[in-house]
Each structure stands twice: as structure tokens, then as C-alpha cells.
Design a protein around this motif. Sequence first.
Motif, PDB file in Angstrom:
ATOM      1  N   TYR A  93       0.968  -1.296   0.040  1.00  0.00           N
ATOM      2  CA  TYR A  93       0.351  -0.637   0.118  1.00  0.00           C
ATOM      3  C   TYR A  93       1.131   1.895   0.014  1.00  0.00           C
ATOM      4  O   TYR A  93       1.914   1.291   0.724  1.00  0.00           O
ATOM      5  CB  TYR A  93      -1.148  -0.260   1.409  1.00  0.00           C
ATOM      6  CG  TYR A  93      -1.901   0.964   1.873  1.00  0.00           C
ATOM      7  CD1 TYR A  93      -1.356   2.280   2.359  1.00  0.00           C
ATOM      8  CD2 TYR A  93      -3.004   1.062   0.737  1.00  0.00           C
ATOM      9  CE1 TYR A  93      -1.900   3.299   2.638  1.00  0.00           C
ATOM     10  CE2 TYR A  93      -3.808   2.579   0.655  1.00  0.00           C
ATOM     11  CZ  TYR A  93      -2.867   3.656   1.693  1.00  0.00           C
ATOM     12  OH  TYR A  93      -3.696   4.313   2.283  1.00  0.00           O
ATOM     13  N   HIS A 100      -3.978   7.292  -3.181  1.00  0.00           N
ATOM     14  CA  HIS A 100      -3.943   6.191  -2.788  1.00  0.00           C
ATOM     15  C   HIS A 100      -3.807   4.580  -3.759  1.00  0.00           C
ATOM     16  O   HIS A 100      -5.001   4.297  -4.597  1.00  0.00           O
ATOM     17  CB  HIS A 100      -4.602   5.538  -1.366  1.00  0.00           C
ATOM     18  CG  HIS A 100      -5.193   6.437  -0.863  1.00  0.00           C
ATOM     19  ND1 HIS A 100      -4.972   6.168   0.565  1.00  0.00           N
ATOM     20  CD2 HIS A 100      -6.023   7.933  -0.984  1.00  0.00           C
ATOM     21  CE1 HIS A 100      -5.431   7.599   1.601  1.00  0.00           C
ATOM     22  NE2 HIS A 100      -6.049   8.261   0.581  1.00  0.00           N
ATOM     23  N   LYS A 118     -12.960   3.598  -0.887  1.00  0.00           N
ATOM     24  CA  LYS A 118     -11.851   2.383  -1.626  1.00  0.00           C
ATOM     25  C   LYS A 118     -12.239   1.058  -2.518  1.00  0.00           C
ATOM     26  O   LYS A 118     -13.551   0.285  -1.664  1.00  0.00           O
ATOM     27  CB  LYS A 118     -11.320   1.769   0.058  1.00  0.00           C
ATOM     28  CG  LYS A 118      -9.813   0.990  -0.489  1.00  0.00           C
ATOM     29  CD  LYS A 118      -9.433   0.165   1.236  1.00  0.00           C
ATOM     30  CE  LYS A 118      -8.366  -0.594   1.160  1.00  0.00           C
ATOM     31  NZ  LYS A 118      -7.916  -0.938   1.819  1.00  0.00           N
TER      32      LYS A 118
END
Length: 254
Positions: A93, A100, A118
Motif C-alpha cells: 500500500y 492511495h 476504497k
Amino acid sequence: MRTTRRTTLRSAAVVVGAATVLAVPVGSAFAYSPAGSSTGPAASVRAYVTTVKLADGSVAKVYKIGDSHFEADLFAGSTKLDRLVSKGGAASYGQNDGLHVVLQPNGTVTSWMDGASKPQPKPASEKEIRKESSVRITMTDGRIAELVDGPNGKRVELSTPKGHALATIDLRRPSVQHDGWTYKLVRDGKHVKFVVIDGKGGGNSWVYDFDGKLIEKYTVDPTGVGRPVLVASGGGTAAAGAAGLGFTALSHQG
């Protein structure tokens, strides 16, 4: 319980906009195989898989290193931001300035911007599986060309020997010049050729197919006639016109 490797991107790459979910499933990786002396050193163990456009407009280039081992190099333009590494079933990540990025254990990449939900990776159907193959060659000028053939067509990614990206050409933008050299894609019937022209050295040229093989070479006649001499290593004289070089092939070596 699986652990998640976290890393922070080293440079900013900010494009404000709606969240985008981009997941490119990995069907199979294709290792590049150098062609003869034009490829330089032996092939790397990194096998290129695909390039994924991220939510902020930057890209991730995904490579398969081995079983349960993937890496994704993140770029904003020609600037390398970071590298995500997924090994042993653990995701990797990264985040920076609202972006992100997650590299999943199966090599898929998802990304989103702050404020968006997400995305959840989901299995892909056979129609969604997209594969790309690539071959990397070292050109006469020392630079690197990665010849990519994928579902969106053929393209060539140009970079320095140290990996600094220079330009990308495809059939929509088939030609680019850099430091006196010209790099171009040319259709030859159903085939596409990659042509490298040395403008600084008088016009000597090299023609590659998308297997990375040097198939034709054009050498300027040293006698000063002003026409090139064709040195074919797989093509014929008719290929001179097909390559779009505007050359007249001589029937003799001058």
C-alpha cells in the motif's frame, strides 16, 4: 492474518478529480527475450505484465518477479515516485497527497483519491482479462526501447539506460525526436515496424519488428552519393519504401 506492507510515495503527483477504480487482472506475464547483439546485457528476472493508469493520472508499471511476488513502479510523467512490492500473499500500500494505491498479491492494482470509497477488488471474467507482451532492446544510441503489444495496440516506451522515461510513441503519435535521433512507428501492411534514425550521423537507420529483432539496416553511402545502402538482415529492398524512410535502396554496396 495477512499483513499489509505500507510505503509512502516520494514525490507529489496531484490531479484533483473524481475517484477512479482501475484494476487490471493479471492473466500471465511475458518475459522479454533480447534479440541478438542489439539487446545488450542478459534479460532481467523482472517480467513486465501491464501498465495501469491511476486515479490521479499517474501510472503503475507492474512486473512479475516470481511466484507470489509482484512489483509496481509508480510514475508521474517521467518522474518515478515509488515502487510497491507484494510478496508471500501480502498486499503493498502506498499513499501521497490524497492518492492511495494498492498492489494486490495477484498483481492487480487499485487506486483512489481521498474522499472516495476504497474499491474492493473483484474476480474478472475472461473478457476482462487483458494481456500485454513486451520486448526490451538496447538501441545503437545506448537508449532503451520497450516494444509493447497489447489490447490497445502497439507502442514503444523510450528511456535512458538508467531507466529515466523519455517518451512513448504509438500509432496515434507515431514519431518523436530526441537529441538528433528520430524514433517512429510505421505500418507495413498488417505489420508495424519500429524505426530508429540517426539524424546526427547522417541518416543511418535501424528497423525492428515487435519481437525485438533487427530486420533491416540502412547505411548512408560513404562515397557521398547521398543515397543509403540497404543492408538487409531479414527484409528486402521493397521494405525501404514500406518503412516510410524515403530511401532508395541500391543494388550494390558502395
